[in-house]
Design a protein around this motif. Structure first.
Motif, PDB file in Angstrom:
ATOM      1  N   LEU A 156       0.833  -1.202   0.000  1.00 36.91           N
ATOM      2  CA  LEU A 156       0.000   0.000   0.000  1.00 36.91           C
ATOM      3  C   LEU A 156       0.866   1.250   0.000  1.00 36.91           C
ATOM      4  CD1 LEU A 156      -2.997  -0.861   2.372  1.00 36.91           C
ATOM      5  CD2 LEU A 156      -2.962  -0.716  -0.134  1.00 36.91           C
ATOM      6  N   THR A 157       1.994   1.202   0.693  1.00 36.91           N
ATOM      7  CA  THR A 157       2.921   2.332   0.678  1.00 36.91           C
ATOM      8  C   THR A 157       3.424   2.588  -0.733  1.00 36.91           C
ATOM      9  OG1 THR A 157       3.605   1.887   2.955  1.00 36.91           O
ATOM     10  CG2 THR A 157       5.090   3.230   1.623  1.00 36.91           C
ATOM     11  N   ALA A 158       3.792   1.524  -1.438  1.00 34.81           N
ATOM     12  CA  ALA A 158       4.274   1.665  -2.813  1.00 34.81           C
ATOM     13  C   ALA A 158       3.168   2.165  -3.736  1.00 34.81           C
ATOM     14  CB  ALA A 158       4.820   0.328  -3.318  1.00 34.81           C
ATOM     15  N   ALA A 159       1.945   1.697  -3.538  1.00 33.29           N
ATOM     16  CA  ALA A 159       0.824   2.153  -4.356  1.00 33.29           C
ATOM     17  C   ALA A 159       0.554   3.635  -4.123  1.00 33.29           C
ATOM     18  CB  ALA A 159      -0.425   1.327  -4.055  1.00 33.29           C
ATOM     19  N   LEU A 160       0.701   4.086  -2.891  1.00 34.13           N
ATOM     20  CA  LEU A 160       0.538   5.507  -2.574  1.00 34.13           C
ATOM     21  C   LEU A 160       1.656   6.319  -3.199  1.00 34.13           C
ATOM     22  CD1 LEU A 160      -0.809   7.849  -1.037  1.00 34.13           C
ATOM     23  CD2 LEU A 160       0.556   7.187   0.956  1.00 34.13           C
ATOM     24  N   ALA A 161       2.894   5.896  -2.997  1.00 28.45           N
ATOM     25  CA  ALA A 161       4.052   6.633  -3.514  1.00 28.45           C
ATOM     26  C   ALA A 161       4.042   6.708  -5.036  1.00 28.45           C
ATOM     27  CB  ALA A 161       5.348   5.980  -3.034  1.00 28.45           C
ATOM     28  N   GLY A 162       3.563   5.662  -5.678  1.00 32.14           N
ATOM     29  CA  GLY A 162       3.539   5.631  -7.134  1.00 32.14           C
ATOM     30  C   GLY A 162       2.321   6.285  -7.747  1.00 32.14           C
ATOM     31  N   GLY A 163       1.414   6.787  -6.925  1.00 42.23           N
ATOM     32  CA  GLY A 163       0.225   7.436  -7.439  1.00 42.23           C
ATOM     33  C   GLY A 163      -0.851   6.475  -7.922  1.00 42.23           C
ATOM     34  N   GLU A 164      -0.679   5.190  -7.646  1.00 43.19           N
ATOM     35  CA  GLU A 164      -1.684   4.201  -8.059  1.00 43.19           C
ATOM     36  C   GLU A 164      -2.942   4.301  -7.207  1.00 43.19           C
ATOM     37  OE1 GLU A 164       0.412   0.459  -7.854  1.00 43.19           O
ATOM     38  OE2 GLU A 164       2.164   1.461  -8.711  1.00 43.19           O
TER      39      GLU A 164
END
Length: 139
Positions: A101-109
């Motif tokens: 979820l952190t990566a999805a947030l950081a990537g704008g997904e």
């Protein structure tokens, strides 16, 4: 650029008086640019803020500043209201155990608002499924 003529008066938008014509690629280029900005503008900053809030909490940075808690620091220094500060800190703590979820947030997904809600229900074992289920949906 003339938008309309009313009673012989030319109306020029104040937001773009120098506008001379179409953007290369037309409306599709503008749409693509705006979507890219919205997806990435604050998303990476929200993910960074969560990481730094976890670090701030671990170091108890509010103590040398004469404050009583992370929430006190967030309200007085970062300018958050009490409710927003509490939610931001809750999300930051949750994201510490939810790397997808952190990566999805950081990537704008996923936008922060979606991640905020997902952190209420997602666990390390279920976060991938929740992220997949939320992808492409609005709130």
């Amino acid at each position: 650029m003339q938008l309309a003529a009313t009673a012989g008066i030319e109306v020029t938008p104040t937001w773009a008086p120098e506008y001379q014509g179409e953007v290369q690629g037309g409306w599709q280029s503008v749409d693509r640019a705006l979507r890219t900005i919205v997806r990435s503008h604050d998303a990476a900053l929200d993910a960074d803020e969560a990481r730094w809030l976890r670090e701030a909490e671990a170091l108890q940075i509010w103590r040398p500043l004469g404050m009583v808690s992370a929430l006190d620091y967030m309200e007085r220094v970062l300018g958050y209201g009490p409710r927003v500060a509490k939610e931001r800190l809750r999300v930051a703590r949750a994201l510490g155990a939810l790397p997808q979820l952190t990566a999805a947030l950081a990537g704008g997904e996923l936008p922060f608002s979606a991640v905020r809600e997902l952190t209420r229900v997602a666990t390390p074992a279920t976060e991938e499924a929740w992220a997949r289920a939320a992808a492409g949906k609005n709130l």
